[in-house]
Design a protein around this motif. Sequence first.
Motif, short mmCIF file in Angstrom:
data_model
loop_
_atom_site.label_atom_id
_atom_site.label_comp_id
_atom_site.label_asym_id
_atom_site.label_seq_id
_atom_site.Cartn_x
_atom_site.Cartn_y
_atom_site.Cartn_z
N VAL A 156 -1.00 6.55 4.91
CA VAL A 156 -1.70 5.56 4.22
C VAL A 156 -1.27 5.70 2.59
N ASP A 157 -1.81 6.98 2.28
CA ASP A 157 -1.60 7.35 0.72
C ASP A 157 0.03 7.27 0.40
N THR A 158 0.71 7.72 1.26
CA THR A 158 2.21 7.75 0.90
C THR A 158 2.74 6.19 0.78
N ILE A 159 2.61 5.31 1.64
CA ILE A 159 2.86 3.76 1.51
C ILE A 159 2.19 3.28 0.31
N VAL A 160 1.27 3.75 -0.23
CA VAL A 160 0.76 3.23 -1.41
C VAL A 160 1.60 3.70 -2.64
N ILE A 161 2.01 5.07 -2.53
CA ILE A 161 2.56 5.36 -3.66
C ILE A 161 4.19 5.03 -3.54
N MET A 162 4.67 5.17 -2.49
CA MET A 162 6.13 4.97 -2.31
C MET A 162 6.78 3.41 -2.11
N ALA A 163 5.59 2.58 -1.87
CA ALA A 163 6.16 1.04 -1.43
C ALA A 163 6.99 0.43 -2.43
N PHE A 169 -5.11 -3.56 5.99
CA PHE A 169 -5.37 -2.22 6.75
C PHE A 169 -5.84 -1.33 5.84
N GLN A 170 -5.36 -1.11 4.48
CA GLN A 170 -5.74 -0.10 3.69
C GLN A 170 -7.57 0.05 3.41
N GLY A 171 -7.94 -1.00 2.93
CA GLY A 171 -9.25 -1.12 2.79
C GLY A 171 -10.16 -0.93 3.94
N GLY A 172 -9.72 -1.23 5.14
CA GLY A 172 -10.35 -1.09 6.28
C GLY A 172 -10.26 0.20 6.72
N ILE A 173 -9.09 1.10 6.99
CA ILE A 173 -9.05 2.45 7.38
C ILE A 173 -9.94 3.04 6.54
N LEU A 201 6.13 7.34 10.72
CA LEU A 201 5.60 7.06 12.17
C LEU A 201 5.27 8.29 12.90
N ILE A 202 5.73 9.31 12.36
CA ILE A 202 5.01 10.68 13.18
C ILE A 202 3.82 11.15 12.68
N LEU A 203 3.33 10.80 11.45
CA LEU A 203 1.82 10.99 11.08
C LEU A 203 0.87 10.16 11.58
N PHE A 204 1.41 8.75 11.93
CA PHE A 204 0.51 7.78 12.30
C PHE A 204 0.25 8.08 13.89
#
Length: 421
Positions: free
Chosen positions: A256-263, A341-345, A402-405
């Motif tokens: 989750v955090d990686t997507i926020v940082i790298m998007a 999904f960010q706020g929910g998870i 995908l591995i992380l999730f």
Amino acid sequence: MSQLVAHSWRERWAWAFYDWANSAFVTTVVVALFPVFLRNYWAQDLPSEQITFHWGNTNSIASLIITVLAPFLGAIADRSGKKKGLLASFMLLGAVATFSLAFIGENQWQLALFAFALAFIGFLGGNIFYDSLLVDVAEEPAFNRVSALGYGLGYLGGGLFLVLSILLSLHPEWFGLADKATGVKVAFALTAVWWAIFSIPLFLYVRERPVARTQQSLPSLLAQAGRDLIDVFKKIRQHRAVALFLLAYFFYIDGVDTIVIMAVDYGQSLGLPSDSLIQAILITQFTAFPAALLFGWIGTRYNAKAGILIGILGYVLIVLGATQMQTATHFYWLACSVGLFQGGIQALSRSYFATLIPVEQAAKFFGFYNMLGKFAAIFGPMLVGWAGLVLGSSRMGLLVLLILFVLGGLILMLVPRSQDV
């Protein structure tokens, strides 16, 4: 009595406004402008994969530094009674480093990344003491309301300042500025000013609870922090559900955090317009808060674990969709999905963890939970950076998430129901 209550709420609002203050750094610098400016101005002569590599490693190194220091800084703050002083030190480090970004010239990517790392350390380190001050401004029955006030002001302040930053970067002529580069630099400088000014109420009005200050030396304080960390770790091992959840959380929150940082950097590497990428961040910012409320209803109506698994599945689809992304419109949909999904998870992870831990030891367990979240932020950006560099493709590099999730979801499914613990 009424004066006491009024004064108490003044302290709570003053405390919450620090979230309003530092959220501008996250939205404007971390998520939106810095990745774009790094690629188009400071590191424009570097290959795309190298830019992603350096950006990911810088985030990981800054997170690692704070992860190592966090338990020791916390112990020093608790035993010295100087949370506000330590918060001020890290806030000033972050604000000054952010302000310095306005003076870094073209193609000076090493200096820009160094200044960003200092600013990020200031942000992460300051939050250790900011979070701990919650117990100084509220009693336990009001923790949820006061904490939510901070989150709410953070979403609002970060979003509103991002609008100003976007206008500065897209329409610098409206403000009498020469070009977009100047607009971005002014936005960096204003971020620092915003952060510093709106931190002032906390330092004026929040009072720390008196503590029994000891004459322990610094080495003694550090040793005590190490013993506390080992003690909590031993207790976690005795609670299978807690241990499994924390392991699952480590993996999926890293994604989750990686997507926020790298998007934004990822969108840039695909050649999408910078203006569209920055505008899409607004979608994420203003979608995350209502989404958290929606997932809160899901957690209440069904259960929090099911809601988290829905969120993980959502992120798997986001990663797969991102690898097929071609246009700015696709990125808008991606931004909306991430916000949903960010706020929910994040909201359900915290509430689910609360159902698993011993109530009488909640503070220690949540301290470990927060430290683990920071520690997780180290690996994702580094994995994406290395995978993209080795495979020669930012799209393929993103698939490593995908591995992380998947690991996080599979481990979470093994966590017993709270009533079975």
